[in-house]
Design a protein around this motif. Structure first.
Motif, PDB file in Angstrom:
ATOM      1  N   ALA A  38      53.382  45.955  48.377  1.00  0.00           N
ATOM      2  CA  ALA A  38      53.038  46.010  49.795  1.00  0.00           C
ATOM      3  C   ALA A  38      51.512  46.085  49.870  1.00  0.00           C
ATOM      4  N   SER A  39      50.977  45.964  51.037  1.00  0.00           N
ATOM      5  CA  SER A  39      49.534  45.867  51.201  1.00  0.00           C
ATOM      6  C   SER A  39      48.792  46.974  50.436  1.00  0.00           C
ATOM      7  N   THR A  40      47.932  46.555  49.510  1.00  0.00           N
ATOM      8  CA  THR A  40      47.272  47.473  48.586  1.00  0.00           C
ATOM      9  C   THR A  40      45.773  47.205  48.609  1.00  0.00           C
ATOM     10  N   ALA A  41      44.981  48.245  48.831  1.00  0.00           N
ATOM     11  CA  ALA A  41      43.521  48.058  48.819  1.00  0.00           C
ATOM     12  C   ALA A  41      43.071  47.764  47.391  1.00  0.00           C
ATOM     13  N   LEU A  42      42.225  46.764  47.227  1.00  0.00           N
ATOM     14  CA  LEU A  42      41.735  46.407  45.893  1.00  0.00           C
ATOM     15  C   LEU A  42      40.317  46.941  45.696  1.00  0.00           C
ATOM     16  N   PRO A  43      40.016  47.428  44.476  1.00  0.00           N
ATOM     17  CA  PRO A  43      38.642  47.807  44.199  1.00  0.00           C
ATOM     18  C   PRO A  43      37.756  46.562  44.166  1.00  0.00           C
ATOM     19  N   VAL A  44      36.592  46.671  44.769  1.00  0.00           N
ATOM     20  CA  VAL A  44      35.689  45.510  44.862  1.00  0.00           C
ATOM     21  C   VAL A  44      34.453  45.759  44.009  1.00  0.00           C
ATOM     22  N   GLU A  45      34.152  44.806  43.142  1.00  0.00           N
ATOM     23  CA  GLU A  45      32.853  44.812  42.442  1.00  0.00           C
ATOM     24  C   GLU A  45      31.955  43.839  43.182  1.00  0.00           C
ATOM     25  N   GLY A  46      30.738  44.236  43.474  1.00  0.00           N
ATOM     26  CA  GLY A  46      29.857  43.408  44.298  1.00  0.00           C
ATOM     27  C   GLY A  46      30.089  43.747  45.765  1.00  0.00           C
ATOM     28  N   LEU A  50      32.687  33.376  45.295  1.00  0.00           N
ATOM     29  CA  LEU A  50      31.442  32.733  44.851  1.00  0.00           C
ATOM     30  C   LEU A  50      30.654  32.235  46.049  1.00  0.00           C
ATOM     31  N   ASP A  51      29.352  32.217  45.891  1.00  0.00           N
ATOM     32  CA  ASP A  51      28.490  31.532  46.847  1.00  0.00           C
ATOM     33  C   ASP A  51      28.693  30.027  46.636  1.00  0.00           C
ATOM     34  N   ALA A  52      29.143  29.319  47.666  1.00  0.00           N
ATOM     35  CA  ALA A  52      29.484  27.900  47.493  1.00  0.00           C
ATOM     36  C   ALA A  52      28.256  27.040  47.217  1.00  0.00           C
ATOM     37  N   ALA A  53      27.086  27.520  47.587  1.00  0.00           N
ATOM     38  CA  ALA A  53      25.880  26.709  47.368  1.00  0.00           C
ATOM     39  C   ALA A  53      25.479  26.735  45.894  1.00  0.00           C
ATOM     40  N   GLY A  54      25.298  27.915  45.338  1.00  0.00           N
ATOM     41  CA  GLY A  54      24.795  28.007  43.966  1.00  0.00           C
ATOM     42  C   GLY A  54      25.845  28.391  42.941  1.00  0.00           C
ATOM     43  N   LEU A  55      27.084  28.652  43.366  1.00  0.00           N
ATOM     44  CA  LEU A  55      28.185  29.105  42.509  1.00  0.00           C
ATOM     45  C   LEU A  55      27.883  30.442  41.824  1.00  0.00           C
ATOM     46  N   GLY A  56      27.025  31.231  42.438  1.00  0.00           N
ATOM     47  CA  GLY A  56      26.801  32.583  41.917  1.00  0.00           C
ATOM     48  C   GLY A  56      27.912  33.515  42.393  1.00  0.00           C
ATOM     49  N   GLU A  57      28.225  34.504  41.560  1.00  0.00           N
ATOM     50  CA  GLU A  57      29.292  35.446  41.945  1.00  0.00           C
ATOM     51  C   GLU A  57      28.775  36.413  43.003  1.00  0.00           C
ATOM     52  N   ILE A  58      29.546  36.575  44.065  1.00  0.00           N
ATOM     53  CA  ILE A  58      29.222  37.536  45.113  1.00  0.00           C
ATOM     54  C   ILE A  58      30.040  38.804  44.927  1.00  0.00           C
ATOM     55  N   ALA A  59      31.304  38.629  44.617  1.00  0.00           N
ATOM     56  CA  ALA A  59      32.176  39.803  44.446  1.00  0.00           C
ATOM     57  C   ALA A  59      33.434  39.390  43.702  1.00  0.00           C
ATOM     58  N   ARG A  60      34.131  40.384  43.165  1.00  0.00           N
ATOM     59  CA  ARG A  60      35.465  40.179  42.628  1.00  0.00           C
ATOM     60  C   ARG A  60      36.304  41.411  42.939  1.00  0.00           C
ATOM     61  N   ALA A  61      37.603  41.180  43.074  1.00  0.00           N
ATOM     62  CA  ALA A  61      38.522  42.274  43.399  1.00  0.00           C
ATOM     63  C   ALA A  61      39.742  42.121  42.507  1.00  0.00           C
ATOM     64  N   ARG A  62      39.963  43.129  41.656  1.00  0.00           N
ATOM     65  CA  ARG A  62      41.006  43.001  40.640  1.00  0.00           C
ATOM     66  C   ARG A  62      42.364  43.401  41.196  1.00  0.00           C
ATOM     67  N   VAL A  63      43.359  42.574  40.881  1.00  0.00           N
ATOM     68  CA  VAL A  63      44.744  42.796  41.310  1.00  0.00           C
ATOM     69  C   VAL A  63      45.429  43.625  40.215  1.00  0.00           C
ATOM     70  N   PRO A  64      46.392  44.480  40.577  1.00  0.00           N
ATOM     71  CA  PRO A  64      47.011  45.333  39.548  1.00  0.00           C
ATOM     72  C   PRO A  64      47.868  44.583  38.525  1.00  0.00           C
ATOM     73  N   HIS A  65      48.200  43.318  38.768  1.00  0.00           N
ATOM     74  CA  HIS A  65      49.040  42.571  37.818  1.00  0.00           C
ATOM     75  C   HIS A  65      48.469  41.170  37.625  1.00  0.00           C
ATOM     76  N   HIS A  66      49.097  40.424  36.720  1.00  0.00           N
ATOM     77  CA  HIS A  66      48.682  39.027  36.594  1.00  0.00           C
ATOM     78  C   HIS A  66      49.343  38.212  37.700  1.00  0.00           C
ATOM     79  N   ILE A  67      48.688  37.155  38.107  1.00  0.00           N
ATOM     80  CA  ILE A  67      49.270  36.225  39.078  1.00  0.00           C
ATOM     81  C   ILE A  67      49.497  34.908  38.345  1.00  0.00           C
ATOM     82  N   PRO A  68      50.773  34.505  38.195  1.00  0.00           N
ATOM     83  CA  PRO A  68      51.033  33.227  37.510  1.00  0.00           C
ATOM     84  C   PRO A  68      50.262  32.093  38.182  1.00  0.00           C
ATOM     85  N   PHE A  69      49.940  31.081  37.405  1.00  0.00           N
ATOM     86  CA  PHE A  69      49.173  29.960  37.957  1.00  0.00           C
ATOM     87  C   PHE A  69      49.911  29.348  39.134  1.00  0.00           C
ATOM     88  N   GLY A  70      49.232  29.259  40.259  1.00  0.00           N
ATOM     89  CA  GLY A  70      49.822  28.655  41.450  1.00  0.00           C
ATOM     90  C   GLY A  70      49.123  27.344  41.762  1.00  0.00           C
TER      91      GLY A  70
END
Ligand SMILES: [Fe+2]
Length: 477
Positions: free
Chosen positions: A26-34, A447-467
């Motif tokens: 169910a809706s879960t807050a994710l920790p954010v880096e960046g 990612l910043d779409a202009a320079g492809l620099g990372e702005i942030a990431r948020a880790r999910v508690p499990h793996h997500i199969p390739f969609g």
């Protein structure tokens, strides 16, 4: 006997992306880096396969796995995540009986010879395992696949609401377009029968009312995963990967295994007038195959059409799970190509373009669909046939490209979100779900779409199969 995903669950490479995910959150807050942009206020909805077996039996192909919905909701610099299986007939049957009951792309239910003969004159029983893409139609959110059964769901709770009226055929595309001028949804379906046809149709945004604008004979229908649209035309690129319709029910084989590669047909580009449905031109081109069109636009008396091309249809066989779970088997390379389709009906030509590997392409669709554009974002690979692992941005006007990658991580489709008051075409962010097998989980990458620099990431508690695909819906909280 296919390898079951449990055997690859512990894999520290891309094979983890082909192992089942059982956990629903169910809706879960994710920790954010960046720092997430404050203006990012909306929801990324994605669908994809998440269970690859039923009882002791495995599905055969990546495209067969049971659909799961994923939701990333952004507000005030935070993000929450939820996921839930699509409660499809196919899913309920597997849960209830432990058996595969519906035909998928490359997996059929187990049937005795008697049952096969008894049912051979009936159309295949395709389900509603909508694991390919998501579209909003009016107030409805729909999960789509290539069977003609769209599934409505609640975008806030991810609750499945049920199948809505089907497409006018037995097979369709999970990539409808919006007509650039009217905003109407446009799609096509293949109707199999003694006189098979392609049916191009529009749907009213508010009422859902469907209008077939073109019926075109297709004695040997082609497998076309997507199509192209411009301000005035739609183009069906009829790849020479074709099927004899009446052979499907008799063959006893899953749907896609009835298609044959016939390169001598070449690729036939069928151009239809978007307003009248009239066939404007049929143009002959070289044989090739593609899942995804990138974009198209009018230029004088021709249509410029960009897509992610393969030399042939071998990519479909390369995406069987057994093969994907075998280390170090190279995949055929998709290449970004530009074709010129003359409205006068002459042969199609290819513009010279640098060899850039690209799949799951996204553009600034709202502003540039069917019109000239400059940037496409997609997944790329190492150039040696490795599984796609990076995000590639291509400047189609300049012919240059740039990349984001992280060793050992596998990025999925990058969804472009335009920044408010954007001045440049690439002023915005890319949202991508990245599998991190070393950690055993996935994270949402911004990612910043202009320079492809990372702005942030948020880790999910499990793996997500390739969609496969998803969409960002601004304002949806
Ligand atoms: Fe697709």
């Amino acid at each position: 006997m296919p390898k079951l995903s449990g055997e690859v669950r512990a894999a520290s490479d891309h094979r983890l992306g082909f192992s089942s995910l059982d956990q629903e959150l169910a809706s879960t807050a994710l920790p954010v880096e960046g720092r997430l942009p404050g203006w990012l206020a909306g929801t990324l909805l994605r669908t994809g396969p998440a269970r690859f077996e039923a009882g002791s039996r495995g599905y055969n192909h990546w495209f067969d796995g049971l659909a799961m919905l994923h939701r990333f909701a952004f507000a005030g610099g935070t993000v929450t995540y939820a996921n839930r299986f699509l409660d499809s007939s196919a899913y309920r049957a597997v849960r209830g009986t432990g058996q595969i009951t519906y035909s998928e792309f490359a997996t059929d239910p187990c049937r005795t010879l008697f049952k096969r003969v008894a049912t051979s004159f009936l159309p295949p029983r395709f389900g509603d395992n909508a694991n390919v893409s998501i579209v909003q139609r009016g107030e409805e959110f729909l999960a789509l696949t290539e069977s003609p059964l769209p599934v409505a769901f609640d975008p806030r709770t991810l609750e499945t609401l049920g199948v809505v009226p089907p497409a006018p055929g037995q097979m369709t595309t999970a990539h409808p377009h919006r007509a650039p001028r009217s905003g109407e949804l446009v799609s096509y379906a293949t109707h199999f029968g003694p006189a098979s046809t392609y049916r191009v149709y529009t749907q009213d945004e508010r009422t859902g009312r469907r209008r077939v604008i073109a019926r075109f004979p297709a004695p040997l229908p082609s497998y076309m995963h997507s199509f192209a649209i411009t301000e005035r035309h739609i183009v069906l690129a009829e790849f020479p990967f074709v099927v004899i319709p009446l052979a499907i029910p008799l063959s006893g084989r899953p749907l896609i295994r009835n298609y044959r590669w016939q390169p001598r047909r070449g690729t036939r580009f069928r151009v239809f007038d978007l307003d009248t449905g009239d066939l404007r031109a049929t143009c002959q081109g070289e044989p090739f195959f593609a899942f995804h069109h990138v974009n198209a636009h009018e230029r004088g008396d021709e249509i410029i059409l960009d897509l992610c091309a393969y030399d042939n249809a071998d990519i479909i066989d390369a995406l069987y799970l057994d093969r994907l779970r075998t280390p170090d088997v190279p995949l055929p390379e998709p290449r970004l190509r530009r074709y010129r389709v003359p409205l006068g009906g002459a042969d199609v030509t290819r513009e010279p373009f640098p060899a850039i590997s690209l799949e799951l392409p996204r553009i600034d669709y709202d502003r540039h669909n069917g019109r000239p554009y400059r940037y496409v974002y997609g997944t790329g690979n190492d150039g040696r046939g490795g599984f796609p692992d990076r995000i590639t941005k291509v400047d189609v006007q300049g012919g240059t490209s740039s990349e984001w990658s992280e060793p050992g991580a596998y990025a999925g489709e990058p969804v472009f979100v335009r920044a408010p008051r954007a001045r440049r075409e690439d002023d915005g962010v890319l949202l991508s779900v990245v599998l991190d097998p070393a950690v055993g989980t996935s994270f949402l990458l911004v990612l910043d779409a202009a320079g492809l620099g990372e702005i942030a990431r948020a880790r999910v508690p499990h793996h997500i199969p390739f969609g496969f695909h998803g969409g960002y819906f601004p304002g949806l909280a």
